[in-house]
Design a protein around this motif. Structure first.
Motif, mmCIF file in Angstrom:
data_model
loop_
_atom_site.group_PDB
_atom_site.id
_atom_site.type_symbol
_atom_site.label_atom_id
_atom_site.label_comp_id
_atom_site.label_asym_id
_atom_site.label_seq_id
_atom_site.Cartn_x
_atom_site.Cartn_y
_atom_site.Cartn_z
ATOM 1 N N ALA A 30 0.823 -1.211 0.000
ATOM 2 C CA ALA A 30 0.000 0.000 0.000
ATOM 3 C C ALA A 30 0.861 1.268 0.000
ATOM 4 O O ALA A 30 0.483 2.281 -0.588
ATOM 5 N N ALA A 31 2.023 1.194 0.623
ATOM 6 C CA ALA A 31 2.883 2.377 0.725
ATOM 7 C C ALA A 31 3.432 2.824 -0.625
ATOM 8 O O ALA A 31 3.768 3.991 -0.798
ATOM 9 N N PHE A 32 3.550 1.898 -1.570
ATOM 10 C CA PHE A 32 4.254 2.231 -2.821
ATOM 11 C C PHE A 32 3.394 2.074 -4.078
ATOM 12 O O PHE A 32 3.927 2.020 -5.176
ATOM 13 N N VAL A 33 2.074 2.020 -3.901
ATOM 14 C CA VAL A 33 1.221 1.857 -5.094
ATOM 15 C C VAL A 33 1.416 2.984 -6.100
ATOM 16 O O VAL A 33 1.249 2.767 -7.302
ATOM 17 N N ASP A 34 1.767 4.168 -5.622
ATOM 18 C CA ASP A 34 1.900 5.300 -6.551
ATOM 19 C C ASP A 34 3.341 5.572 -6.960
ATOM 20 O O ASP A 34 3.629 6.607 -7.552
ATOM 21 N N ASP A 35 4.247 4.679 -6.621
ATOM 22 C CA ASP A 35 5.662 4.916 -6.930
ATOM 23 C C ASP A 35 6.144 3.928 -7.994
ATOM 24 O O ASP A 35 6.394 2.765 -7.703
ATOM 25 N N PRO A 36 6.282 4.388 -9.230
ATOM 26 C CA PRO A 36 6.709 3.459 -10.293
ATOM 27 C C PRO A 36 8.146 2.973 -10.137
ATOM 28 O O PRO A 36 8.545 2.018 -10.800
ATOM 29 N N GLU A 37 8.909 3.608 -9.269
ATOM 30 C CA GLU A 37 10.311 3.212 -9.065
ATOM 31 C C GLU A 37 10.465 2.182 -7.944
ATOM 32 O O GLU A 37 11.581 1.812 -7.589
ATOM 33 N N THR A 38 9.351 1.780 -7.330
ATOM 34 C CA THR A 38 9.400 0.725 -6.314
ATOM 35 C C THR A 38 8.425 -0.371 -6.719
ATOM 36 O O THR A 38 7.248 -0.100 -6.982
ATOM 37 N N LEU A 39 8.904 -1.586 -6.778
ATOM 38 C CA LEU A 39 8.029 -2.724 -7.064
ATOM 39 C C LEU A 39 7.954 -3.591 -5.811
ATOM 40 O O LEU A 39 8.985 -3.977 -5.258
ATOM 41 N N THR A 40 6.731 -3.884 -5.365
ATOM 42 C CA THR A 40 6.579 -4.808 -4.239
ATOM 43 C C THR A 40 6.062 -6.140 -4.771
ATOM 44 O O THR A 40 5.141 -6.181 -5.579
#
Ligand SMILES: [Zn+2]
Length: 400
Positions: A189-199
């Motif tokens: 949830a923390a990185f849904v809007d960050d294209p530079e982080t993939l979970t």
């Protein structure tokens, strides 16, 4: 370091890695009947030390996270309520309801803010060590369920999210891989809007396991990768799932750094796990991550069987530092595990003699159930990031 963390190195590392710990973990946390009221980081460190597999130079004492760092992810009102509760020695009814603090799942205990704050500072320190060119292991970290405004699933502060944010502030592209038995929902949830982080998370299907929502094979918020698996996953099935996913993740995303959440609750002896994976297969997965990641931060995570957890993380540490450990535990190590306050059944008793999981009653090399194979294949075929790069190759060719 001033309690009993003493080191007697017998084998020297061939790789540069740091273990981030603290004497705090020798004192009990949580409440007496909580699944996390067991020795974890301290037992793993003692077992590593009983093997002579750590030098003083490889150990770093953790620090607490600053309030400023915590608010990169957490809401100030939550942090304030949390600190207030520790100061008062209790959680008010209103704060319990609003912040999920001081209930059965996320209980009050002395230092209940300082302890996760220390684990969180340690994971951020781990990120800083990675930025300085080393590999780091923060075994008290990996608390992947915590939300910005609430404690969730035994997790008060989301150290994986904060460690990733530290790496992101340095401009690195981050792959977060979560092999805990439970879906890494808070980090996703923390990185849904960050294209530079993939979970990416491989976990027990939330139809039968915590957090009981999300993490489905068709739930790919912001391009996240989720591989939910049915109960009873054996070694052969886990091997298939992990290795096919790992190759595609690395190829498809090309991270600058990998953050591995290495919760051990997929292990066969874990009381909260519905999987039956051996530590040997856990280490096969960890070894690939260690060997193939451009840079690497390893965090802890779940794991509710202290003896299985300590052996598993000892094996991870050995691989991080390039040491080979004997399968037969040194006498001091066996004695250490037998002294743990944990009821041992016959199979557990053998677990205090050997580093590897002894799978006397498990035909664990298979079979790979069709259901599992199909699910892995479906993810690989349907996820835009993981699908083979045939289109891309054709596009390149057509330009010529
Ligand atoms: Zn877990």
């Amino acid at each position: 370091m001033n309690e009993t963390d003493k080191f007697a190195p017998r084998s020297l590392p061939t790789r540069d890695a740091l273990f981030i710990g603290a004497a705090r973990y020798r004192r009990p946390s949580y409440t007496s009947n909580h699944p996390l009221a067991i020795p974890r980081v301290s037992l793993a460190l003692d077992l590593i030390n009983a093997y002579g597999a750590i030098t003083p130079a490889e150990y770093l004492t953790g620090r607490k996270a600053s309030n400023k760092e915590l608010t990169w992810f957490h809401e100030p009102a939550y942090i304030q309520a949390f600190q207030r509760a520790q100061f008062r020695g209790k959680v008010t009814q209103a704060d319990r309801e609003r912040f999920q603090l001081g209930n059965l799942e996320n209980p009050y205990f002395p230092d209940f803010f300082d302890t996760p704050s220390l684990a969180t500072g340690s994971s951020i320190q781990g990120a800083e060590q990675v930025l300085a060119g080393r590999t780091a292991f923060s075994p008290a970290g990996g608390m992947h369920h915590a939300a910005p405004h609430q404690a969730r699933g035994f997790c008060y502060l989301n150290d994986p999210a904060l460690a990733i944010m530290r790496l992101r502030r340095a401009g690195l592209r981050v792959l977060y891989l979560d092999i805990d038995a439970h879906h890494g929902d808070g980090v996703e949830a923390a990185f849904v809007d960050d294209p530079e982080t993939l979970t990416a998370s491989i976990h027990m299907d939330t139809s039968y396991a915590y957090p009981f929502q999300g993490g489905g094979i068709d739930d790919q918020p912001g391009g996240a990768v989720n591989l939910p698996l049915p109960p009873g996953i054996n070694d052969a099935e886990y091997r298939l799932a992990f290795h096919s996913l790992w190759s595609r993740l690395l190829e498809g995303f090309r991270p600058d750094v990998v953050v591995l959440q290495a919760g051990t609750d997929i292990l066969t002896h874990d009381p909260l796990s519905k999987f039956r994976v051996s530590n040997g297969v856990f280490w096969e997965a960890a070894t690939r991550v260690i060997d193939e990641s451009p840079r690497l931060l390893v965090l802890g995570g779940g794991g509710y069987h202290p003896i299985a957890l300590a052996r598993c993380w000892t094996g991870v540490w050995a691989r991080l530092t390039g040491r080979a450990l004997d399968e037969r535990l040194p006498d001091a190590a066996s004695a250490l595990l037998r002294a743990v306050n944990w009821e041992l059944d016959d199979e557990d008793a053998e677990e205090t003699e050997r580093l590897y999981t002894h799978l006397s009653d498990l035909p664990n090399d298979g079979p790979v159930r069709e259901e599992v194979r199909a699910r892995v294949q479906r993810l690989l075929d349907s996820h835009p990031l993981l699908a083979p790069r045939v289109m891309a190759v054709r596009q390149i060719e057509s330009k010529d």
